[in-house]
Design a protein around this motif. Structure first.
Motif, PDB file in Angstrom:
ATOM      1  N   THR A 156      -1.364  -0.220  -6.470  1.00  0.00           N
ATOM      2  CA  THR A 156      -1.696   1.202  -6.473  1.00  0.00           C
ATOM      3  C   THR A 156      -0.758   2.023  -7.355  1.00  0.00           C
ATOM      4  OG1 THR A 156      -2.330   2.975  -4.961  1.00  0.00           O
ATOM      5  CG2 THR A 156      -0.266   1.830  -4.452  1.00  0.00           C
ATOM      6  N   ARG A 157       0.129   1.330  -8.096  1.00  0.00           N
ATOM      7  CA  ARG A 157       1.132   2.097  -8.843  1.00  0.00           C
ATOM      8  C   ARG A 157       0.722   2.449 -10.262  1.00  0.00           C
ATOM      9  NH1 ARG A 157       4.675  -2.215  -7.060  1.00  0.00           N
ATOM     10  NH2 ARG A 157       5.399  -1.687  -4.953  1.00  0.00           N
TER      11      ARG A 157
ATOM     12  N   ASP C  95      -6.590   5.702   2.221  1.00  0.00           N
ATOM     13  CA  ASP C  95      -6.520   6.512   1.007  1.00  0.00           C
ATOM     14  C   ASP C  95      -5.769   7.810   1.295  1.00  0.00           C
ATOM     15  OD1 ASP C  95      -7.306   6.349  -1.742  1.00  0.00           O
ATOM     16  OD2 ASP C  95      -8.726   7.975  -1.402  1.00  0.00           O
ATOM     17  N   ARG C  98      -2.229   6.873   1.223  1.00  0.00           N
ATOM     18  CA  ARG C  98      -1.793   6.706  -0.165  1.00  0.00           C
ATOM     19  C   ARG C  98      -1.381   8.054  -0.775  1.00  0.00           C
ATOM     20  NH1 ARG C  98      -4.372   2.922  -3.188  1.00  0.00           N
ATOM     21  NH2 ARG C  98      -6.286   3.337  -2.019  1.00  0.00           N
ATOM     22  N   ASP C  99      -2.190   9.078  -0.483  1.00  0.00           N
ATOM     23  CA  ASP C  99      -1.885  10.393  -1.040  1.00  0.00           C
ATOM     24  C   ASP C  99      -0.525  10.884  -0.557  1.00  0.00           C
ATOM     25  OD1 ASP C  99      -4.213  10.521  -2.488  1.00  0.00           O
ATOM     26  OD2 ASP C  99      -5.342  11.569  -0.933  1.00  0.00           O
ATOM     27  N   ASP C 102       2.192   9.064  -2.381  1.00  0.00           N
ATOM     28  CA  ASP C 102       2.336   9.644  -3.725  1.00  0.00           C
ATOM     29  C   ASP C 102       3.192  10.896  -3.693  1.00  0.00           C
ATOM     30  OD1 ASP C 102       0.887   7.643  -4.834  1.00  0.00           O
ATOM     31  OD2 ASP C 102      -0.910   8.829  -5.267  1.00  0.00           O
ATOM     32  N   TYR C 148       8.048   3.239  -3.028  1.00  0.00           N
ATOM     33  CA  TYR C 148       7.767   2.025  -3.794  1.00  0.00           C
ATOM     34  C   TYR C 148       7.427   0.862  -2.870  1.00  0.00           C
ATOM     35  CZ  TYR C 148       8.166  -1.360  -7.594  1.00  0.00           C
ATOM     36  OH  TYR C 148       7.889  -2.328  -8.512  1.00  0.00           O
ATOM     37  N   ALA C 149       8.178   0.740  -1.808  1.00  0.00           N
ATOM     38  CA  ALA C 149       7.958  -0.364  -0.868  1.00  0.00           C
ATOM     39  C   ALA C 149       6.626  -0.199  -0.141  1.00  0.00           C
ATOM     40  CB  ALA C 149       9.101  -0.429   0.137  1.00  0.00           C
ATOM     41  N   GLN C 151       4.020   1.328  -1.341  1.00  0.00           N
ATOM     42  CA  GLN C 151       2.968   1.011  -2.306  1.00  0.00           C
ATOM     43  C   GLN C 151       2.726  -0.491  -2.367  1.00  0.00           C
ATOM     44  OE1 GLN C 151       4.704   3.177  -5.532  1.00  0.00           O
ATOM     45  NE2 GLN C 151       3.465   5.008  -5.166  1.00  0.00           N
ATOM     46  N   GLU C 152       3.790  -1.252  -2.151  1.00  0.00           N
ATOM     47  CA  GLU C 152       3.604  -2.707  -2.135  1.00  0.00           C
ATOM     48  C   GLU C 152       2.675  -3.121  -0.986  1.00  0.00           C
ATOM     49  OE1 GLU C 152       4.905  -4.383  -4.682  1.00  0.00           O
ATOM     50  OE2 GLU C 152       4.116  -6.333  -4.026  1.00  0.00           O
ATOM     51  N   TYR C 154       0.159  -1.533  -0.142  1.00  0.00           N
ATOM     52  CA  TYR C 154      -1.193  -1.289  -0.657  1.00  0.00           C
ATOM     53  C   TYR C 154      -1.614  -2.343  -1.666  1.00  0.00           C
ATOM     54  CZ  TYR C 154      -1.831   3.256   1.542  1.00  0.00           C
ATOM     55  OH  TYR C 154      -2.033   4.253   2.453  1.00  0.00           O
ATOM     56  N   ASP C 356      -9.094  16.397  -5.266  1.00  0.00           N
ATOM     57  CA  ASP C 356      -9.769  15.830  -6.442  1.00  0.00           C
ATOM     58  C   ASP C 356     -10.871  14.865  -6.033  1.00  0.00           C
ATOM     59  OD1 ASP C 356      -7.921  14.050  -5.388  1.00  0.00           O
ATOM     60  OD2 ASP C 356      -7.577  13.064  -7.297  1.00  0.00           O
TER      61      ASP C 356
END
Ligand code: SF4
Ligand code: SF4
Ligand code: FES
Ligand code: FES
Ligand code: FE2
Ligand code: FE2
Lengths: 622, 203, 622
Positions: A156-157, C95, C98-99, C102, C148-149, C151-152, C154, C356
């Motif tokens: 997802t990066r 999702d 995820r946002d 981010d 970062y971790a 995101q891994e 995901y 979005d």
């Protein structure tokens, strides 16, 4: 028999349909007729089951409800349903790609015994695209780094997938402008599932745009990775002669059919079939040898790289069992009808499922994993051999047809003398008017192979080079169009070039994930001409498509700038807004549209018109 | 003679009969094209909703004598003996609504359609797919009904089947069996939902 | 009015339904009635639109087609359809998570001005779980590493999600044994979409098992990350008093409603509403101030952390607009009915969409991104203030009800004196018989709030502690059950404990993603008792659920060992095999099952029986 001739244009198919009737086997056509007439709401995309305030349906005749319980109208409902089809198609290809990356990683780690890096050159080339320095590293090390980098494309990066850089700069600018540059491969699928949840994206335009993004994450992501890693692991295809149709079965051999899509299993089965001790065992069991043949795309993968014969395409998968000559069918995943087990039950055929994510009624499950695949393959081939003795009557009603397969982009460029320039010159001169990619499956709505074969014939007659994949490629092979001699059926320009190069007028480019080879070829042409894909005299077609994967493929073709003609109608006619956007409006956005045309002759005309239009715009001779 | 028979206990409420009916009474006879025609074709069979949200396909009974026929002053309504169908002649219809008032089942609607003179609003109802029957096809609603809530058969056969069903259900020692277990579960569930609301409004 | 009283048990709802009728506003109930009868094939899960050989449907009476064109039977079709519901639900929550990750990353990079790390302690605690060493690092650096971790998680490389380690060891062993330990968050969704493609998984059992895995990737993955990162960014909730129902609108204030799920937008709106210059502007425009209120889960997020009032839950979202008192509704995503724009069009209300990935008919789109959110929020709040002058007649028919919200696991443990031990002791002693989590939405099939409130009342009367989230939590708040005084309605044991701790008998634990707080609490209890979640005297319920997210939540509850009672029937009755597996068979696999019971009184009985059974097995006093 008229009924059977209406169902399929293939001789083997017609004869086996008679056999099936005698044996009281229910086929896909029977079930299709049983379902007719189909639900009109569902066919038009007007039913929604996204939540349990529903199910809802919109009345296309304007009397009944015009909105779902949530308030979604026909446009929203149709767009959401289509979006989910794309998501499923993209997810399928991409999950297939993931499995190959996993094998690549295990090969690097020395865990996947039986697998190896067959094309080190390609490994290095692709690794370089991922920014991996190969110097001084051994292939396993490069493979490990490449697998890791490709896994990042699934994560997802990333803001944009690595292999997008293969696309022409103009194309990438369009994607950026529309904000449809795909990011993570799985991410776009998840976001599509999210957007189509109740109360998320309720704008049919942005839903469809995300559909394109999701499809691009397949075409330039999951599928492209699948093809590249398959080439690295199993070798980049080279042209080779093979045989097709049910006649490839041999009465005196142990016949094993592989079915599905992922070469991870079928390649190991091939090795087992070629091993001396098992061949010896086959002879001891009274067989002259072991005959491995394919159906569907896993067959195409073997055909492309090893010249393994193909017994048939989608609608032949049941019929091939009615020969009574198949000692074993080994399946992995995708497009495997759940009816197969019950057909096989009427014969001696053993059915083996191999994937941890795909089981089927009436099949024995032998789970293949990279670490045990070589050994498992030997195990099941041995069983197939033992099953040879149990055969009943065998009916192999036709002789096989010859065909040439194995046209990767690399070998096409090789055949042209190392650069695509001769092809470009021929296009420029007008000797070849253009090129068309024909892809997709069979569908009982359409006489089997008739769409593929008719369209192909009409195109080559008019000097349009055809490349094809998947079940379409098998159809034209069966029809004898994949022979150098078939150049006789082509127009004068195409005939001359095929003659000079010694190639057929219809080039087999592989399986369904290999549609990305067409994207790569088109990009190479566009780059060489300094233009965009949508400006080239090319087109795509799926005359007999049936699956969600085909929807994703069509969408990434169009989003990549390829005008694409569909045979069967997708479930979108409930919204004329959606129909218009896909068939007209997208032209302004991505420079290409869908067109739906069930008649292959009319489809050929539409494509010729499109190609001549593009030629004119490029200022090429008419 | 074969007739359309309704088996309400099998109606799953999918309304596909309405869809098929509208298509069968369109110019093009094709679903996609029909939805683009003007005037839009309309269904002549209507699925109603029962007390417990179950479906019921409401269809012209082609009564004998037919109250609508008796009520029609200009004589636009007649009976086709061969198919035992009460038919409305759109040319003779004067759009007076007498037939609809007479019809005990509320199956007569008023709108334009492709067989009537252009622009003329007329009385419209089920014609037993007269046109399809002439072509050897069965009525469209029956063809599409995969749950067999609508069948096209000799009424005596349907009655015999029903009689046997009832007889079997009272056979000694036989447990009452469901038509379809899952459908019964779903219907019981819906019924319960509605009864909870009723229970409250009574209390 | 009987009709309206049947639609909702809430006084504000009934009065506004009358208002809506006067104003000729179509509501969700009208559209629901319009859709009746609903399609029985779809309701039973018996229709399939996965490919265009179909659409297919199975005749539940056994005479019509029993197989789809491909050969799939009722079991396969029902399981595939359910699998896709889970996939969509899991994808939606994930999702959303995820946002937030981010934003966390952008905060770390200093890009998301307006956002900050509010709970540094929690940041460090969660980072430690991800194996990140915090010593000597500043919060931004830790946040960057944590993002970062996460995101891994995901991505596709992990063999198991990080936060699974919070689950009891016995539970993890069960998941491993069944091979349903979730790997990548998006991966499980993609694999579900792949498995449900034509010709992939055609075994209803393995399909449902993967459904559990996919759901676990939500519960212990996407949703859990969403909650943890929300706490880090916006603060871990603390108990605080607030107000609920439509009466929270103020005739003399600028009223702004936030709707949706993601606090990323609503938190910025809150800041803008509290800024002195905008308050000044409001006063200049004749308003006494700015009144921010919420509906749905984004409202719950603000309520939990900031005590912002709630105007209503799912079925109130249209009605709240009919007050004419809403100057602006700002939506992000999920559960936002696409009808809202057309309701608002009858009043002066401005509708603003912000994400979005989510647009709606009749709304103005102002896209919020982490970098511009603070500024965008000020912009729209300003517009809302300006819109105050355009108000027509205002109808705010009720007084608000008081409630306490803000029970995170951290604060519950705090309230207990720093350890869950007092709760465990009370459970052991039998003062409290057990605990139940009530979650989910409203559904027009069920009288609004009646399921939630009745079930809750029956449980607390019987000394069962209730924790709730989402629209269920708003329902019981409206009914006055979230007050310390409500302990009077509880049984003697629960009343005593609530009195001692000064808490209500029903604890508001947050939004729908916050259901993971319930998992964490249950795990903490199980770990403290050295047992598994499925052995605890606890249960879950979703008495008025409607969404795919709810299906995913139910599935991860059950897969985590929590017996879960559903009000509305999921579309599964087409396969009694699937029904039996979910309601009985799963007991042997994961130690818990689903139960479907539309009557909340009977549901309460079933849950009490379950809880007493578990108590007996643990040897606790009956
Ligand atoms: S999402 Fe909307 S249209 Fe679809 S089933 Fe739910 S209420 Fe009906
Ligand atoms: S996947 Fe099978 S059951 Fe579903 S629509 Fe296609 S053929 Fe019909
Ligand atoms: S059926 Fe041939 S590609 Fe799937
Ligand atoms: S089968 Fe239910 S709407 Fe088509
Ligand atoms: Fe394929
Ligand atoms: Fe929610």
């Amino acid at each position: 028999n008229d009924l059977f001739a209406n169902r399929t244009m293939t001789r083997d198919g017609q004869l086996l349909l008679e056999k099936a009737q005698r044996d009281r086997i229910e086929t896909v056509w029977d079930r299709f007729e049983n379902q007719l007439p189909q639900c009109g709401y569902c066919e038009m995309g007007l039913s929604c089951r996204i939540c349990v305030m529903g199910p809802c349906r919109i009345d296309p005749f304007g009397e009944g409800p015009q909105k779902g319980v949530c308030g979604a109208d026909a446009d929203i409902i149709v767009a959401r349903n289509l979006g989910r089809m794309i998501a499923a198609g993209a997810a399928s290809h991409s999950d297939h790609g993931r499995d190959l990356v996993d094998v690549l990683q295990e090969v690097a780690e020395g865990k996947a015994t039986g697998y190896q890096i067959r094309d080190v050159e390609k490994l290095k080339r692709v690794a370089a695209e991922y920014g991996i320095v190969a110097d001084g590293k051994d292939p396993a090390e490069i493979a490990g780094e490449l697998a890791y980098a490709m896994q990042e494309d699934y994560g997802t990066r990333r803001k944009s997938l690595t292999l997008l850089q293969r696309a022409p700069a103009k194309r990438r600018a369009i994607w950026d402008k529309l904000n449809i540059t795909p990011r993570g491969i799985d991410r776009e699928t998840s976001e599509m599932m999210h957007r189509t949840h109740m109360g998320v994206d309720n704008n049919w335009q942005t839903l469809l745009l995300h559909g394109l993004r999701n499809a691009l994450s397949d075409g330039w992501g999951g599928s492209m990775i699948a093809t590249e890693v398959s080439d690295i692991l199993f070798g980049t295809p080279q042209p080779a002669a093979t045989m097709v149709n049910v006649g490839v079965l041999k009465a005196d051999h142990v016949n094993i059919i592989v079915h599905g899509h992922n070469p991870v299993v079928s390649e190991m089965v091939l090795h087992a079939c070629q091993s001396e001790d098992l061949l010896q065992l086959a002879r001891e069991n009274g067989a002259a040898g072991i005959n491995l043949a394919g159906v569907c795309c896993t067959g195409n993968e073997l055909l492309m790289r090893n010249g393994i014969p193909m017994a048939g395409n989608h609608l032949t998968t049941e019929l091939v069992l009615t020969t009574g000559a198949v000692d074993m069918m080994i399946v992995d995943y995708q497009c495997i009808m759940p009816s197969l087990g019950s057909v096989a039950a009427c014969y001696h055929t053993k059915m083996i499922s191999t994937s941890d994510k795909a089981r089927f009624p009436g099949m024995q499950h032998r789970e293949f994993h990279p670490e045990n695949a070589a050994e498992k393959a030997r195990e099941v081939v041995k069983e197939a051999i033992e099953n040879f003795a149990d055969r009943g009557e065998v009916y192999i009603p036709v002789e096989p047809v010859k065909a040439i397969g194995g046209f990767s982009v690399e070998t096409i460029v090789d055949a042209l003398g190392g650069t695509p320039q001769p092809l470009i010159d021929a296009l420029k001169a007008g000797t070849i008017r253009g090129a068309v990619g024909i892809v997709g499956c069979n569908n009982p709505r359409i006489r089997q192979d008739f769409g593929h074969v008719t369209l192909t014939q009409k195109l080559i007659e008019n000097d349009i080079l055809v490349v094809d994949t998947g079940c379409a490629a098998v159809a034209t092979s069966k029809a004898g169009l994949k022979l150098a001699e078939a150049a006789q059926m082509a127009g004068p320009g195409l005939r001359e070039i095929c003659g000079a190069l010694g190639i057929p007028p219809v080039l087999h480019m592989g399986s369904c994930v290999d549609n990305v080879r067409i994207l790569v070829l088109a990009s190479a042409l566009a780059n060489a001409l300094g233009t965009d894909i949508c400006d080239l005299p090319i087109a795509g077609a799926a005359p007999e498509w049936y699956s969600e994967k085909a929807v994703a493929i069509g969408a990434y073709f169009v989003a990549s700038g390829v005008y694409t003609v569909l045979g069967p109608m997708p479930p979108i006619t409930g919204s004329m807004n959606v129909v218009k956007l896909l068939t007209e409006g997208l032209k302004d956005e991505v420079g290409a549209t869908f067109h739906v045309e069930p008649d292959p002759e009319k489809a050929a005309l539409a494509m010729r018109r499109h190609i001549e239009g593009k030629r004119a715009k490029l200022g090429l001779p008419s | 003679m074969r007739k359309v028979i309704v088996h309400p206990q099998r109606c799953v409420g999918c309304m596909q009969c309405m869809h098929a009916c509208a298509t069968a009474h369109s110019k093009s006879k094709e679903l996609f094209a029909a939805a683009l025609e003007s005037p839009l074709p309309k269904a002549r069979i209507h699925v109603g909703v029962g007390l417990f949200n179950e479906g019921f396909p409401n269809r012209c009974r082609h009564c004998e004598p037919a109250p609508c026929q008796l009520a029609c002053l200009p004589g636009a309504i007649s009976r086709d003996v061969e198919t035992d169908t009460v038919l409305i002649d759109p040319d003779l219809c004067i759009n007076c609504a007498s037939c609809a008032m007479a019809c005990p089942f509320g199956v007569i609607r008023y709108h334009q359609h492709c067989y009537a003179p252009p622009g003329k609003v007329v009385a419209v109802k089920c014609d037993n797919c007269f046109e399809r029957q002439m072509q050897g096809l069965i009525p469209a609603c029956v063809e599409v009904c995969k749950a067999h809530a609508l069948t096209f058969e000799d009424p005596s056969r349907a009655l015999k089947r029903r009689t046997d069903e009832v007889a079997r259900s009272v056979s000694p020692g036989v447990l009452q069996t469901d038509l379809a277990a899952g459908f019964s579960v779903l219907n019981a569930h819906k019924r319960q939902q509605i009864e909870i609301a009723l229970r409250r409004s009574q209390s």
